[in-house]
Design a protein around this motif. Sequence first.
Motif, PDB file in Angstrom:
ATOM      1  N   LYS A 338       0.807  -1.218   0.000  1.00  0.00           N
ATOM      2  CA  LYS A 338       0.000   0.000   0.000  1.00  0.00           C
ATOM      3  C   LYS A 338       0.842   1.270   0.000  1.00  0.00           C
ATOM      4  CE  LYS A 338      -3.960  -2.119   2.325  1.00  0.00           C
ATOM      5  NZ  LYS A 338      -4.905  -2.040   3.460  1.00  0.00           N
ATOM      6  N   LEU A 339       2.113   1.177  -0.366  1.00  0.00           N
ATOM      7  CA  LEU A 339       2.980   2.350  -0.385  1.00  0.00           C
ATOM      8  C   LEU A 339       3.978   2.279  -1.535  1.00  0.00           C
ATOM      9  CD1 LEU A 339       4.126   3.105   3.294  1.00  0.00           C
ATOM     10  CD2 LEU A 339       2.657   4.515   1.857  1.00  0.00           C
ATOM     11  N   LEU A 340       4.338   3.443  -2.049  1.00  0.00           N
ATOM     12  CA  LEU A 340       5.485   3.588  -2.934  1.00  0.00           C
ATOM     13  C   LEU A 340       6.414   4.593  -2.277  1.00  0.00           C
ATOM     14  CD1 LEU A 340       7.049   3.223  -5.598  1.00  0.00           C
ATOM     15  CD2 LEU A 340       5.678   5.088  -6.557  1.00  0.00           C
ATOM     16  N   ASP A 371      -2.319  12.543  -0.596  1.00  0.00           N
ATOM     17  CA  ASP A 371      -2.321  12.062   0.777  1.00  0.00           C
ATOM     18  C   ASP A 371      -0.993  11.382   1.126  1.00  0.00           C
ATOM     19  OD1 ASP A 371      -3.555  12.004   3.206  1.00  0.00           O
ATOM     20  OD2 ASP A 371      -4.553  10.082   2.891  1.00  0.00           O
ATOM     21  N   GLY A 372       0.081  11.866   0.541  1.00  0.00           N
ATOM     22  CA  GLY A 372       1.403  11.334   0.833  1.00  0.00           C
ATOM     23  C   GLY A 372       2.143  12.197   1.837  1.00  0.00           C
ATOM     24  N   ALA A 373       3.413  11.859   2.064  1.00  0.00           N
ATOM     25  CA  ALA A 373       4.238  12.575   3.041  1.00  0.00           C
ATOM     26  C   ALA A 373       5.619  12.818   2.449  1.00  0.00           C
ATOM     27  CB  ALA A 373       4.349  11.781   4.340  1.00  0.00           C
ATOM     28  N   GLU A 389       6.671   9.292   0.688  1.00  0.00           N
ATOM     29  CA  GLU A 389       5.780   8.135   0.767  1.00  0.00           C
ATOM     30  C   GLU A 389       4.496   8.471   0.033  1.00  0.00           C
ATOM     31  OE1 GLU A 389       4.942   6.921   4.717  1.00  0.00           O
ATOM     32  OE2 GLU A 389       6.911   6.062   5.091  1.00  0.00           O
ATOM     33  N   LEU A 390       4.111   7.616  -0.896  1.00  0.00           N
ATOM     34  CA  LEU A 390       2.884   7.807  -1.660  1.00  0.00           C
ATOM     35  C   LEU A 390       1.976   6.610  -1.436  1.00  0.00           C
ATOM     36  CD1 LEU A 390       4.529   9.093  -4.938  1.00  0.00           C
ATOM     37  CD2 LEU A 390       3.017  10.434  -3.475  1.00  0.00           C
ATOM     38  N   PRO A 391       0.754   6.807  -0.968  1.00  0.00           N
ATOM     39  CA  PRO A 391      -0.174   5.686  -0.816  1.00  0.00           C
ATOM     40  C   PRO A 391      -0.504   5.095  -2.180  1.00  0.00           C
ATOM     41  CG  PRO A 391      -1.322   7.756  -0.465  1.00  0.00           C
ATOM     42  CD  PRO A 391       0.126   8.090  -0.583  1.00  0.00           C
TER      43      PRO A 391
END
Length: 394
Positions: A338-340, A371-373, A389-391
Motif C-alpha cells: 500500500k505504499l510507494l 495524501d502522501g508525506a 511516501e505515496l499511498p
Amino acid sequence: MRRVPVREVLRGAARASFHLATGAGLSLVCYVMIGLMLLAATATACVIGAGMLPETVRVLRGLAGFERRRTAAWLGVPVPEKYLPLDQGSLLERVRSAATDPGTHRDLRWLAAQLVYGLTLCYAAMLLWPLGLLVDGVWCGLARRSAVLLPRLTDLADLQARISRLLLLPSPSARLSERVDELAATRAGAVAAHGAELRRIERDLHDGAQAHLVALSMRLGMARRAHERDPAAARSLLDAAQDQAEEALADLRHVVRGIHPPVLTDRGLVGAVRALAAGSGLEVSVVARQLADGPEDGARAPAAIEAAAYFVVAEGLTNAAKHSGAERAEVELRREEKLLRVRVRDEGCGGADESAGTGLLGVRRRVAALDGAVWVTSPPGGPTVVEVELPCVW
C-alpha cells in the motif's frame, strides 16, 4: 529450545523492571495529582479559585505527556495528543476549555487507572524477580538453557505500555476532527498547486508555442505575397516557417511532458527514472526494489502516483545538479504494501531551503494532494535527502 545468554536475559529483565518501577513512581504522583484536581474543582465551584483549574489541567497534561513519551519509547510507536488551547480568551473561556476538553477527560481516566495498573504490575514484577532467580537460576540453570520466568517481566512492561497507550490516545471524534483539518489543508495546497501548474502551462504556451505559431503565420503570409514576384525570397520564408513550426512542436512537447511525461507510458516508472538519471549530468545510481523494469511486466502504480514519483525524482536531481555542487546522486524506488517510497540523495553541500524557491514546495503540495508525506533532510555540508511516501494500491 533456543539457549538465551545470561546477560541478555538479565538485561531485558532489568530494563523491563525499570520501566515498571517508573510506572509505579508515576502512580504515586498520580495519587497527588488526583488531590490537586479535586482541590481545583472545589475552588472553581466556589468561583473564587476559578483560575486554579486551567493551571492544574496544564500540569495534568504535562504528566500525561511524560507518560506518552515513556510509552512511545518502550513500544517504538508515537502516542499522539489532542487538546483544546488553555491560553486563549478570557478566564471564563479558559475554565470552560479546561472543563470540557475531551483530551483532558481521557487524561483523567488514565490518571485514575494508572493508580491501579501501575502499582499492580510493579508488585507483580517484585514477586517475579525472586521466583525467576530461583526457578531460572537454580533449578533449571540460567546459564545452560532458556529462562522461563524472568522474560515475563518484559511481558508485564509491554502490558503496562499498551494500557497507557490505549487510555491516552485521542478520542475517535478528536482524531476525526484532526483528519478533517489535515484534509482541508491538503485540499488548499492541492488547489494552490493546481493553480500554479495552470499558470505555468499558460506561460509556457504563451511564451513558447504561441509566439512561434504567430511568427509562423506571419512568415507564411509574407511567403504567399512574395510567391509571384520573388520566388527565391518566398522559398527562404517557407524554409524559415518550417523551422518555426518545428520549434513550436518542440515547445508543445515540452508542455506535454510537464503535464504527464510520455516516457512514463512508454517505459514505466523505473525506465522513466533511469532516463532522467541518464540526462541529469550527474553520476546517478538507480535502485528499484519490488518494481518492474518495464511498462508491461508486473503490477504498476496508478498514473497519478507514477507522475508524482517521477516529478519528485526530477526535482531532486535538478536541485542536485544546479545548487548542491554534487557529482553523484542516488535514487531508490521501493514498492511496499500500500505504499510507494521514493528517496533521492546527493552528496552535495546541503543547506536546502524550502522557502527559498518553489521546487520543493511544489513537490510537497503535489504529494500532499495524493495524501502522501515528504521529508527533507539537508544539514549544512550535506548530504541532502528527499524522502517521499505515496499511498498506492498495487
